[in-house]
Design an enzyme around this catalytic site. Structure first.
Site, PDB file in Angstrom:
ATOM      1  CG  HIS A   1      -1.746  -0.914   1.374  1.00 57.39           C
ATOM      2  ND1 HIS A   1      -0.943  -2.202   2.093  1.00 57.39           N
ATOM      3  CD2 HIS A   1      -3.461  -1.206   1.948  1.00 57.39           C
ATOM      4  CE1 HIS A   1      -2.176  -2.849   2.777  1.00 57.39           C
ATOM      5  NE2 HIS A   1      -3.030  -2.494   2.070  1.00 57.39           N
TER       6      HIS A   1
ATOM      7  CG  ASP B   1       2.243  -1.105   3.734  1.00 64.44           C
ATOM      8  OD1 ASP B   1       1.192  -0.042   4.291  1.00 64.44           O
ATOM      9  OD2 ASP B   1       1.945  -1.786   2.688  1.00 64.44           O
TER      10      ASP B   1
END
Ligand code: XUL
Ligand code: CO
Length: 440
Positions: A98, A101
């Protein structure tokens, strides 16, 4: 700097007791016409592996990581170094992330995007040197408090705009890093209660969002496969992409079916009250099986425990569906799984992935043998044989009416149905698993 104090993991065969070795995954061994590596297309999930601290609602993080003490941006850079070393040592070719992240969120969207530019430059360099590839990326449109009422289905138009801006940036990253797929997981696209929800407006907006995402991907020339990842509940009590059948009906209604395939997660399937195999089969039968988030739930717990897959019965039936699908390419098997909170050492990241890779490798070996033997195919052919001639053939060919069926039924004296001996089928599956196990 070295993050994992182990050698490259190699195949030692089923008799090995070395936890830092593969027992069933032999990457270059051919199973049928492809190597195991080509069949399985394993991927590391950045969020569980390199970002998560293993906290749960009752306890703080336990994970011990070499980058813990660093500032946010230095931490992000160290994680890039660590994941590429990790992929090198485990032989995993792909990774997924993501946006949040890989780089810290700034105080403005522009600052967040700037952080993403710095880190994706670093990732791009590493990819060029190592040949590792991005299976998919996605936008996290659920963690931040602005997404409290959802993202594309939020009741606030500004949130819809913010979510669109984040997906736009993530599509730019997908293009930059040659992502083979792009995932939309519903996150908070759902509702807590219908008492205050305009479900029709929210679903119409979700479709509008997807259409704009596709238009932007076309505009920048991003050709990766779009994937929807169904999940029935958690975080909202009702998620719009509940399961494959529900999400498929949504795609059909809004004329989005040709744009998407499904990313099927094992633990989401079981939360939806289905087996993992059911979701894979439903997608496969409809030409919609794109990729897999490989994990498993806990049989006693009703939430998304995201455990590493170790159940060979499950991986065998999953690999059966995947092989019958002709593989997953451009999708793969992404370990959307985390070590237990009690497995907190850095090397547990390696050990858990070995377990998951071996479980799927064993499933692949067994499923391939079953397909070679036409194990399920012969069972099913026999079970439905009355449809291959006579009245059954006419039904299949749409060459008969209710009136003619009634005439036929009136002449029937006795219908001979057969026992299907389901228990014997299960016992034979056990034999397949055990025989593969003792082959070498
Ligand atoms: C959540 C989940 C996500 C998606 C990507 O349950 O599976 O991590 O895989 O957003
Ligand atoms: Co997932």
């Amino acid at each position: 700097m070295t993050y994992f104090n182990v050698d490259t993991i190699t195949y030692e065969g089923p008799k090995s007791t070395n936890p830092f070795s593969f027992k069933y995954y032999n990457p270059d061994e051919k199973i049928g016409d492809k190597t195991m590596k080509e069949h399985l297309r394993f991927s590391v999930a950045y969020w569980h592996t390199f970002t998560a601290d293993l906290s749960d609602p009752f306890g703080t993080g336990t994970a011990q990581r070499d980058w813990d003490h660093l500032s946010e941006m230095d931490k992000a850079k160290a994680r890039v170094e660590a994941i590429f070393e990790f992929m090198d040592k485990t032989g995993i070719e792909y990774f997924c992330f993501h946006d949040v992240d890989i780089a810290p969120e700034g105080s403005t969207l522009a600052e967040t995007n700037h952080n993403l530019d710095i880190i994706t430059d670093l990732i791009q360099e590493k990819m060029t040197v190592t040949g590792k590839k991005l299976l998919w990326n996605t936008a996290n449109n659920f963690t931040h408090e602005r997404f409290v009422h959802g993202a594309a289905t939020s009741s606030h138009a500004d949130v819809f705009a913010y979510a669109a801006a984040k997906v736009k940036k993530s599509l730019d990253i997908a293009k930059k890093l040659n992502a083979e797929n792009f995932v939309f997981w519903g996150g908070r696209e759902g509702y807590e209660s219908l008492l205050n929800t305009d479900m029709k407006l929210e679903l119409d907006n979700l479709a509008r969002f997807f259409k704009m995402a596709k238009a932007y991907a076309d505009e920048i020339g991003f050709t990766g496969q779009f994937l929807i990842e169904p999940k029935p509940k958690e975080p909202t009590s009702h998620q719009y992409d509940t399961d494959v059948a529900t999400a498929h009906a949504f795609l059909q209604k809004y004329d989005l079916e040709d744009i998407f395939k499904f990313n099927i997660e094992a633990n989401h399937a079981t939360l939806a009250g289905h087996t993992f195999q059911h979701e894979l089969r439903y997608a496969r039968d409809n030409g919609m099986l794109g990729s897999v988030d490989a994990n498993q739930g806990h049989p006693l717990l009703g939430w998304d425990t995201d455990e590493f897959p170790s159940d060979i019965y499950e991986t065998t039936l999953a690999m059966y569906e995947i092989l019958k699908n002709g593989g997953l390419t451009p999708g793969g098997l992404n370990f959307d799984a985390k070590p237990r909170r009690t497995s907190f050492e850095q090397n547990d990241l390696i050990l858990t992935h070995i377990v998951g890779m071996d479980a799927f490798a064993l499933g692949l070996r067994v499923a391939h043998k079953m397909i070679e033997d036409r194990f399920f195919e012969d069972i099913v052919d026999t079970k439905y044989q009355t449809f291959s001639n006579g009245i059954g053939e006419k039904i299949i060919n749409n060459a008969i009416s209710f009136k003619e069926l009634e005439d036929y039924a009136l002449n029937l004296t006795q219908i001979e149905t057969q026992s299907d001996h389901l228990e014997v089928i299960k016992s034979r599956i056990n034999q397949y698993i055990l025989n593969i196990n003792s082959e070498d």
